[in-house]
Design a protein around this motif. Structure first.
Motif, PDB file in Angstrom:
ATOM      1  N   GLU A 115      -7.473  34.761  46.650  1.00 12.45           N
ATOM      2  CA  GLU A 115      -8.093  33.637  47.348  1.00 12.45           C
ATOM      3  C   GLU A 115      -7.636  32.300  46.753  1.00 12.45           C
ATOM      4  OE1 GLU A 115     -12.453  33.434  49.173  1.00 12.45           O
ATOM      5  OE2 GLU A 115     -12.458  33.299  46.986  1.00 12.45           O
ATOM      6  N   HIS A 116      -7.575  32.236  45.445  1.00 11.59           N
ATOM      7  CA  HIS A 116      -7.146  31.013  44.773  1.00 11.59           C
ATOM      8  C   HIS A 116      -5.705  30.657  45.151  1.00 11.59           C
ATOM      9  CE1 HIS A 116      -5.779  28.404  41.466  1.00 11.59           C
ATOM     10  NE2 HIS A 116      -7.031  27.981  41.461  1.00 11.59           N
ATOM     11  N   SER A 117      -4.878  31.682  45.335  1.00  6.85           N
ATOM     12  CA  SER A 117      -3.455  31.439  45.605  1.00  6.85           C
ATOM     13  C   SER A 117      -3.208  30.705  46.912  1.00  6.85           C
ATOM     14  CB  SER A 117      -2.675  32.764  45.603  1.00  6.85           C
ATOM     15  OG  SER A 117      -2.881  33.494  46.805  1.00  6.85           O
ATOM     16  N   PHE A 118      -4.128  30.818  47.874  1.00  3.85           N
ATOM     17  CA  PHE A 118      -3.906  30.130  49.146  1.00  3.85           C
ATOM     18  C   PHE A 118      -4.917  29.020  49.419  1.00  3.85           C
ATOM     19  CE2 PHE A 118      -6.510  33.802  50.518  1.00  3.85           C
ATOM     20  CZ  PHE A 118      -7.529  33.152  51.198  1.00  3.85           C
ATOM     21  N   THR A 119      -5.767  28.704  48.469  1.00  4.30           N
ATOM     22  CA  THR A 119      -6.768  27.655  48.690  1.00  4.30           C
ATOM     23  C   THR A 119      -6.126  26.285  48.882  1.00  4.30           C
ATOM     24  OG1 THR A 119      -8.500  28.912  47.590  1.00  4.30           O
ATOM     25  CG2 THR A 119      -8.820  26.542  47.692  1.00  4.30           C
ATOM     26  N   PHE A 120      -4.901  26.106  48.423  1.00  4.28           N
ATOM     27  CA  PHE A 120      -4.226  24.830  48.691  1.00  4.28           C
ATOM     28  C   PHE A 120      -4.167  24.556  50.191  1.00  4.28           C
ATOM     29  CE2 PHE A 120      -0.670  27.781  49.014  1.00  4.28           C
ATOM     30  CZ  PHE A 120       0.088  27.261  50.060  1.00  4.28           C
ATOM     31  N   THR A 121      -4.179  25.613  51.012  1.00  8.38           N
ATOM     32  CA  THR A 121      -4.146  25.416  52.462  1.00  8.38           C
ATOM     33  C   THR A 121      -5.466  24.855  52.968  1.00  8.38           C
ATOM     34  OG1 THR A 121      -4.844  27.679  53.051  1.00  8.38           O
ATOM     35  CG2 THR A 121      -2.478  27.289  52.706  1.00  8.38           C
ATOM     36  N   ASN A 122      -6.585  25.298  52.389  1.00  9.22           N
ATOM     37  CA  ASN A 122      -7.898  24.740  52.757  1.00  9.22           C
ATOM     38  C   ASN A 122      -7.926  23.246  52.460  1.00  9.22           C
ATOM     39  OD1 ASN A 122      -8.322  27.682  51.904  1.00  9.22           O
ATOM     40  ND2 ASN A 122     -10.244  27.244  52.949  1.00  9.22           N
ATOM     41  N   VAL A 123      -7.434  22.892  51.278  1.00 10.22           N
ATOM     42  CA  VAL A 123      -7.416  21.494  50.854  1.00 10.22           C
ATOM     43  C   VAL A 123      -6.521  20.683  51.794  1.00 10.22           C
ATOM     44  CG1 VAL A 123      -6.805  19.929  48.975  1.00 10.22           C
ATOM     45  CG2 VAL A 123      -7.983  22.091  48.467  1.00 10.22           C
ATOM     46  N   ALA A 124      -5.366  21.215  52.120  1.00 11.23           N
ATOM     47  CA  ALA A 124      -4.458  20.516  53.031  1.00 11.23           C
ATOM     48  C   ALA A 124      -5.088  20.335  54.412  1.00 11.23           C
ATOM     49  CB  ALA A 124      -3.138  21.275  53.148  1.00 11.23           C
ATOM     50  N   GLY A 125      -5.949  21.273  54.807  1.00 14.44           N
ATOM     51  CA  GLY A 125      -6.634  21.175  56.090  1.00 14.44           C
ATOM     52  C   GLY A 125      -7.770  20.173  56.101  1.00 14.44           C
TER      53      GLY A 125
ATOM     54  N   VAL B 188     -24.327  23.288  42.123  1.00 14.13           N
ATOM     55  CA  VAL B 188     -23.058  23.972  41.879  1.00 14.13           C
ATOM     56  C   VAL B 188     -21.913  22.962  41.945  1.00 14.13           C
ATOM     57  CG1 VAL B 188     -21.430  25.663  42.818  1.00 14.13           C
ATOM     58  CG2 VAL B 188     -23.871  26.228  42.662  1.00 14.13           C
ATOM     59  N   TRP B 189     -21.909  22.143  42.986  1.00 18.51           N
ATOM     60  CA  TRP B 189     -20.838  21.165  43.197  1.00 18.51           C
ATOM     61  C   TRP B 189     -20.684  20.236  41.998  1.00 18.51           C
ATOM     62  CZ3 TRP B 189     -17.139  21.226  46.714  1.00 18.51           C
ATOM     63  CH2 TRP B 189     -16.372  20.092  46.912  1.00 18.51           C
ATOM     64  N   ASP B 190     -21.807  19.782  41.464  1.00 18.02           N
ATOM     65  CA  ASP B 190     -21.763  18.850  40.330  1.00 18.02           C
ATOM     66  C   ASP B 190     -21.101  19.457  39.096  1.00 18.02           C
ATOM     67  OD1 ASP B 190     -22.981  16.879  41.840  1.00 18.02           O
ATOM     68  OD2 ASP B 190     -24.973  17.170  40.955  1.00 18.02           O
ATOM     69  N   ARG B 191     -21.242  20.756  38.912  1.00 18.17           N
ATOM     70  CA  ARG B 191     -20.667  21.426  37.746  1.00 18.17           C
ATOM     71  C   ARG B 191     -19.280  21.997  37.989  1.00 18.17           C
ATOM     72  NH1 ARG B 191     -25.593  25.004  35.136  1.00 18.17           N
ATOM     73  NH2 ARG B 191     -27.036  23.247  34.948  1.00 18.17           N
ATOM     74  N   ALA B 192     -18.949  22.206  39.234  1.00 16.26           N
ATOM     75  CA  ALA B 192     -17.727  22.927  39.582  1.00 16.26           C
ATOM     76  C   ALA B 192     -16.471  22.089  39.330  1.00 16.26           C
ATOM     77  CB  ALA B 192     -17.788  23.375  41.037  1.00 16.26           C
ATOM     78  N   ILE B 193     -15.370  22.792  39.232  1.00 14.65           N
ATOM     79  CA  ILE B 193     -14.070  22.205  38.910  1.00 14.65           C
ATOM     80  C   ILE B 193     -13.266  22.057  40.205  1.00 14.65           C
ATOM     81  CG2 ILE B 193     -11.929  22.574  37.612  1.00 14.65           C
ATOM     82  CD1 ILE B 193     -13.728  24.519  35.811  1.00 14.65           C
ATOM     83  N   PRO B 194     -12.735  20.862  40.481  1.00 15.95           N
ATOM     84  CA  PRO B 194     -11.911  20.700  41.684  1.00 15.95           C
ATOM     85  C   PRO B 194     -10.746  21.702  41.693  1.00 15.95           C
ATOM     86  CG  PRO B 194     -12.405  18.567  40.713  1.00 15.95           C
ATOM     87  CD  PRO B 194     -12.854  19.621  39.725  1.00 15.95           C
ATOM     88  N   HIS B 195     -10.412  22.152  42.892  1.00 14.50           N
ATOM     89  CA  HIS B 195      -9.384  23.187  43.036  1.00 14.50           C
ATOM     90  C   HIS B 195      -8.107  22.854  42.263  1.00 14.50           C
ATOM     91  CE1 HIS B 195      -6.845  26.305  44.531  1.00 14.50           C
ATOM     92  NE2 HIS B 195      -5.985  25.397  44.951  1.00 14.50           N
ATOM     93  N   GLU B 196      -7.648  21.625  42.383  1.00 18.38           N
ATOM     94  CA  GLU B 196      -6.354  21.291  41.752  1.00 18.38           C
ATOM     95  C   GLU B 196      -6.403  21.343  40.221  1.00 18.38           C
ATOM     96  OE1 GLU B 196      -8.677  17.677  42.919  1.00 18.38           O
ATOM     97  OE2 GLU B 196      -7.948  19.418  44.004  1.00 18.38           O
ATOM     98  N   LYS B 197      -7.612  21.414  39.636  1.00 18.79           N
ATOM     99  CA  LYS B 197      -7.739  21.482  38.173  1.00 18.79           C
ATOM    100  C   LYS B 197      -8.169  22.854  37.678  1.00 18.79           C
ATOM    101  CE  LYS B 197      -8.807  16.600  37.666  1.00 18.79           C
ATOM    102  NZ  LYS B 197      -9.777  15.605  37.244  1.00 18.79           N
ATOM    103  N   TYR B 198      -8.421  23.768  38.612  1.00 24.83           N
ATOM    104  CA  TYR B 198      -8.909  25.099  38.229  1.00 24.83           C
ATOM    105  C   TYR B 198      -7.794  26.128  38.352  1.00 24.83           C
ATOM    106  CZ  TYR B 198     -11.768  29.262  37.866  1.00 24.83           C
ATOM    107  OH  TYR B 198     -12.299  30.463  37.455  1.00 24.83           O
ATOM    108  N   SER B 199      -7.634  26.935  37.337  1.00 23.85           N
ATOM    109  CA  SER B 199      -6.644  28.008  37.404  1.00 23.85           C
ATOM    110  C   SER B 199      -7.308  29.344  37.090  1.00 23.85           C
ATOM    111  CB  SER B 199      -5.475  27.745  36.461  1.00 23.85           C
ATOM    112  OG  SER B 199      -5.944  27.623  35.134  1.00 23.85           O
ATOM    113  N   VAL B 200      -6.745  30.370  37.658  1.00 20.15           N
ATOM    114  CA  VAL B 200      -7.293  31.727  37.428  1.00 20.15           C
ATOM    115  C   VAL B 200      -6.333  32.530  36.588  1.00 20.15           C
ATOM    116  CG1 VAL B 200      -8.704  31.780  39.496  1.00 20.15           C
ATOM    117  CG2 VAL B 200      -6.348  32.568  39.620  1.00 20.15           C
TER     118      VAL B 200
END
Length: 174
Positions: A89-99, A162-174
């Motif tokens: 899921e993480h590998s393609f989340t860049f598409t959600n962000v681009a959308g 959750v949002w306040d604590r969560a890490i933006p996609h571009e800064k989170y790695s798995v």
């Protein structure tokens, strides 16, 4: 309640301000992802330069809705180390962000003191909640819907915590 993509599309198109999505599972077994997940396990990755190969029609819908000024935010609570599905899921989340979606990730260990609902949900304009109910293996079972203001307020508070604590996609790695 059973819901088609078309009826969900109509619902999200009716949103005026915000659509919030909280995901809390480490494994989903959604039928329309089976082929993509298997291809990913075999080494296939989406090409950021080839938008036509991305997840359609969802990304078109998100782009349409966010283009009207609606905020679409998705927060994911995940275990670490991440499950194979979450890595996919993480590998393609860049598409959600681009959308046009904003996506954040919260390691589960950082959510222990948060009051959270028992199921993933969508919250539309802070008024309508759709709970997505899955079985233990990650198969979607049904959607429960409520416009109870107390439930909507609870889900809004949970999402924002959750949002306040969560890490933006571009800064989170798995």
């Amino acid at each position: 309640m059973s819901q088609s993509l078309a009826s969900f599309a109509d619902l999200i198109r009716s949103v005026e301000h915000s659509a919030l999505h909280l995901e809390m599972r480490d494994v989903y077994a959604v039928e329309n992802e089976t082929d993509g997940f298997e291809a990913w396990k075999a080494g296939h990755r989406l090409n950021p330069e080839d938008r036509s190969s991305w997840w359609r029609p969802w990304l078109d819908l998100v782009q349409e809705v966010t283009g009207t000024g609606v905020a679409v935010r998705r927060a994911r609570i995940v275990s670490e180390p991440a499950s194979e599905y979450i890595r996919y899921e993480h590998s393609f989340t860049f598409t959600n962000v681009a959308g046009g979606e904003e996506v954040r990730w919260l390691p589960r260990r950082n959510a222990s003191d948060l009051a959270l609902p028992g199921n993933d949900f969508w919250l539309f304009d802070g008024k309508l909640v759709q709970f997505n109910v899955f079985d233990g293996d990650g198969h979607w079972v049904h959607t429960d819907e409520t416009s109870d203001p107390n439930v909507a307020a609870f889900c809004s508070t949970a999402f924002e915590a959750v949002w306040d604590r969560a890490i933006p996609h571009e800064k989170y790695s798995v």
